[in-house]
Design a protein around this motif. Structure first.
Motif: not given
Length: 230
Positions: A163-171, A184-191
């Motif tokens: 899962v890729n999360c684009t990070l900004c001020r809002s989040n 919980q979803l069984g994702v292997d990697t959070l980017l």
């Protein structure tokens, strides 16, 4: 005699389409100027895709990315486009996708055959996902991931799921909850990827860290530019 010094591609990225079903707030697809360009919403023709597959085989290319900015699954014949690659045991396949619509069982079966998938969403909060990713619904994304994992177990093959999360001020303060949701979803990697502005009208993009810091110090806090610094 084979030239051992001749350059050889190790990986290839193929833009199956430049169309997308979302207009994420930080994406080039949300820029009306860039969207006016002739190549902004086009499908690669099927014959070119077949030739690229043949090229990969002839040149022993082992890693193929089947997305380059558009949403591959938004194309009506996307399964036919990617099948030769995902069914080839000699090719490692990867794709970035948004999972923003409910996927069919057939589509999930094909997706489960990828070696790696990257799903893009930026929060575990419904409203934040909607705000950053236009029409995307977090519930649909989670539903597709759960069904993909189940389908993978059924056929004995599950892609490495990122899962890729684009990070900004809002989040920026949502990362902890997002990590728990991915677990919980069984994702292997959070980017975690820092937001970067790519806009036609933003001609003063910094090309060094020093310039970036200088721009952040001098930017008007209420300006459009300032909102992109975190």
């Amino acid at each position: 005699m084979k030239d051992l010094l001749q350059p050889r591609p190790l990986s290839v990225s193929i833009g199956i389409t430049t169309k997308c079903n979302l207009r994420c707030s930080y994406c080039h697809k949300a820029d009306p100027v860039l969207e006016e360009r002739p190549v902004a919403n086009m499908d690669m023709d099927a014959e070119t895709i077949r030739k690229l597959y043949r090229y990969c085989k002839d040149h022993n290319v082992r890693r193929v990315t089947l997305s380059t900015g558009g949403e591959t699954t938004f194309r009506s014949d996307w399964i036919a486009c990617v099948t030769p690659f995902v069914e080839d045991p000699d090719i490692h396949t990867f794709m970035v996708t948004n999972f923003a619509r409910v996927l069919s069982d057939e589509e999930l079966s094909v997706l489960a055959r990828f070696d790696a998938l990257q799903v893009s969403f930026d929060s575990a909060d419904l409203e934040m996902v909607r705000a950053l990713r236009s029409k995307a619904d977090l519930r649909t994304i989670g539903y597709n991931i759960s069904r993909l994992k189940q389908r993978g177990r059924e056929i004995g093959r599950t892609p490495d799921l990122q899962v890729n999360c684009t990070l900004c001020r809002s989040n920026i303060d949502h990362v902890g909850k997002l990590a728990g949701y991915c677990l919980q979803l069984g994702v292997d990697t959070l980017l975690i990827t820092e937001e970067m502005v790519i806009r036609e009208g933003f001609n003063d993009q910094p090309d060094t860290v020093d310039k970036l810091n200088a721009m952040a110090r001098t930017a008007d806090p209420n300006s459009a530019t300032a909102q992109f610094f975190i």
